[in-house]
Design a protein around this motif. Structure first.
Motif, PDB file in Angstrom:
ATOM      1  N   ASP A  60       0.860  -1.180   0.000  1.00 28.64           N
ATOM      2  CA  ASP A  60       0.000   0.000   0.000  1.00 28.64           C
ATOM      3  C   ASP A  60       0.900   1.235   0.000  1.00 28.64           C
ATOM      4  O   ASP A  60       1.301   1.748   1.052  1.00 28.64           O
ATOM      5  N   ASP A  61       1.241   1.711  -1.228  1.00 27.33           N
ATOM      6  CA  ASP A  61       2.211   2.810  -1.318  1.00 27.33           C
ATOM      7  C   ASP A  61       1.612   4.158  -0.941  1.00 27.33           C
ATOM      8  O   ASP A  61       2.315   5.176  -0.951  1.00 27.33           O
ATOM      9  N   GLU A  62       0.331   4.191  -0.635  1.00 18.97           N
ATOM     10  CA  GLU A  62      -0.236   5.432  -0.114  1.00 18.97           C
ATOM     11  C   GLU A  62       0.065   5.582   1.373  1.00 18.97           C
ATOM     12  O   GLU A  62      -0.017   6.682   1.920  1.00 18.97           O
ATOM     13  N   SER A  63       0.388   4.459   2.028  1.00 15.13           N
ATOM     14  CA  SER A  63       0.604   4.491   3.476  1.00 15.13           C
ATOM     15  C   SER A  63       2.043   4.213   3.879  1.00 15.13           C
ATOM     16  O   SER A  63       2.465   4.588   4.970  1.00 15.13           O
ATOM     17  N   ARG A 136       4.479   6.290   5.440  1.00 14.11           N
ATOM     18  CA  ARG A 136       4.678   7.373   4.482  1.00 14.11           C
ATOM     19  C   ARG A 136       4.213   8.700   5.094  1.00 14.11           C
ATOM     20  O   ARG A 136       3.217   8.761   5.802  1.00 14.11           O
ATOM     21  N   THR A 172       7.557  13.575  -0.336  1.00 17.03           N
ATOM     22  CA  THR A 172       6.996  12.371   0.280  1.00 17.03           C
ATOM     23  C   THR A 172       8.113  11.392   0.589  1.00 17.03           C
ATOM     24  O   THR A 172       8.960  11.105  -0.263  1.00 17.03           O
TER      25      THR A 172
END
Length: 408
Positions: A60-63, A136, A172
């Motif tokens: 989960d590259d958003e997190s 992230r 980010t």
């Protein structure tokens, strides 16, 4: 020692020790061979190796952000030639590391594959990797502008205001890395620049407090930088600088620059303390006539006066000359009278003349008349004033104001 080797039990013990050591060595080698055999393809099958296969990350590259995953891997395929060749050439398979479901921290995981026919054996190098998963974080930062090759700006030019578009970027990375960010800036090369820089695309750089560049995701990666390049100027008077003394017989009537003021281009730092510009030093000892002298300007470092290599300086000299033994005439002497000079005896005197150098330099002794007026003088000794006549504008001084004569 010799008695030991003569003992049968000692020899047997030594032999047994050697036998045990040999068995252990052979067993270790066999274990290593068997392990390598499990990892390496069967030497009797067709084998092809595909290098630089991208490694994908499933998470989960958003997190989260991940470090420790190699960008590429080497894949060795074993199997029948037709299937093997097609798979190796088309590269329609995926090498990945599956991190979904893992929490933040350090984990040891295997590289996996999908899309490779089941009849092929697959060997991936590296097989196992250690990865670090971190939460992230994103944050906006102002972008500063820094300049390189400032010392290569042309003389007189300086950097004015600067800005970037956009003025902020979103960075980010992990929370830990975000907290380390100290500097976000772009570099603009200004060497030999004389015009404003308008929207030059430059990459964004991110550094920690020690100046180490940080590997983070920047959005956008590039911004447009605009920089004002200024060329300030100031009008200042010209001062004529001299040294030494004029040769003997000359004096300075006037010396002035034909250019009263010049426009000097330089940085504001230079201009703020600049009240005048001096010429290069003129040595008066080399000047013997009136006229004009071409001389350069002694400008401060970093200052220029465009299209002006030299200026003209007008020099006006006065010259003093002495004419020796100029005859003294006698006027209005009676017809029956005779005159003899008592002082000076030679009926001559020296004249000292002064005036404009151009005029004085062309004079000769016969340009002057020296005389005394003997009208009405009776016989005897007399002191008679001397009259001197010469060109206008020339100062004349005689050796004597009066002479002594004897009338008979």
């Amino acid at each position: 020692m010799d008695n030991w080797f003569k003992s049968r039990w000692f020899v047997r013990a030594i032999s047994l020790a050697f036998a045990i050591a040999l068995y252990v060595f052979v067993q270790v080698e066999m274990d290593e061979y068997q392990n390598e055999s499990r990892l390496l393809p069967n030497s009797g099958a067709d084998v092809q190796t595909v290098e630089d296969v991208p490694v994908n990350i499933r998470i989960d590259d958003e997190s989260y952000v991940v470090s420790g995953v190699p960008e590429v891997a080497t894949v060795t395929l074993e199997g029948t030639r037709g299937t093997l060749t097609a798979t190796a050439q088309q590269r329609n398979f995926d090498i990945y590391v599956d991190l979904e479901g893992l929490e933040a921290g350090t984990h040891t995981v295997d590289l996996q594959h999908t899309g490779i026919p089941e009849e092929l054996k697959v060997y991936i190098e590296p097989k196992t990797i250690e990865v670090t998963i971190e939460e992230r974080a994103s944050e906006e930062f102002d972008v500063a502008v820094d300049f390189i090759n400032v010392d290569q700006l042309p003389d007189g030019y300086e950097i004015g205001e600067s800005q970037t578009d956009p003025g902020q970027v979103t960075i980010t990375s992990s929370k830990e890395v975000i907290e380390q960010i100290a500097i976000v800036k772009v570099f603009v090369d200004v060497s030999e620049t004389t015009e404003p820089i308008d929207s030059r695309e430059v990459p964004v750089n991110v550094y920690d407090a020690s100046g180490n560049e940080l590997n983070v995701r920047v959005e956008p990666e590039n911004v447009n930088a605009s920089v004002d390049i200024n060329n300030p100027s100031k009008n200042v008077p010209v001062n004529v600088e001299t040294t030494g003394e004029l040769p003997e017989g000359y004096s300075l009537s006037s010396m002035s620059s034909n250019t009263e003021e010049v426009e000097v281009f330089a940085t504001n730092e230079v201009l703020q303390n600049l009240e005048q510009v001096s010429t290069e030093t003129i040595d008066l000892a080399d000047i013997t006539e009136s006229g004009t002298v071409e001389v350069g300007l002694a400008l401060p470092d970093g200052a220029i006066v465009p299209d002006t290599d030299t200026i003209e300086v007008t020099v006006e000299l006065e010259q003093t000359r002495t004419f020796e033994a100029v005859p003294i005439d006698v006027e209005n002497l009676g017809a029956e009278q005779d005159v003899s000079f008592v002082q000076p005896e030679d009926q001559a005197m020296d004249l000292t003349v002064a005036g404009n150098q151009e005029d004085v330099s062309e004079l000769a002794a016969d340009d002057f008349t020296i005389f005394i007026n003997a009208e009405g003088l009776e016989d005897g000794a007399h002191e008679v004033p001397v009259t001197i006549e010469g060109p206008d504008g020339i100062d004349v001084n005689g050796e004597f104001d009066q002479v002594t004569v004897e009338i008979s």
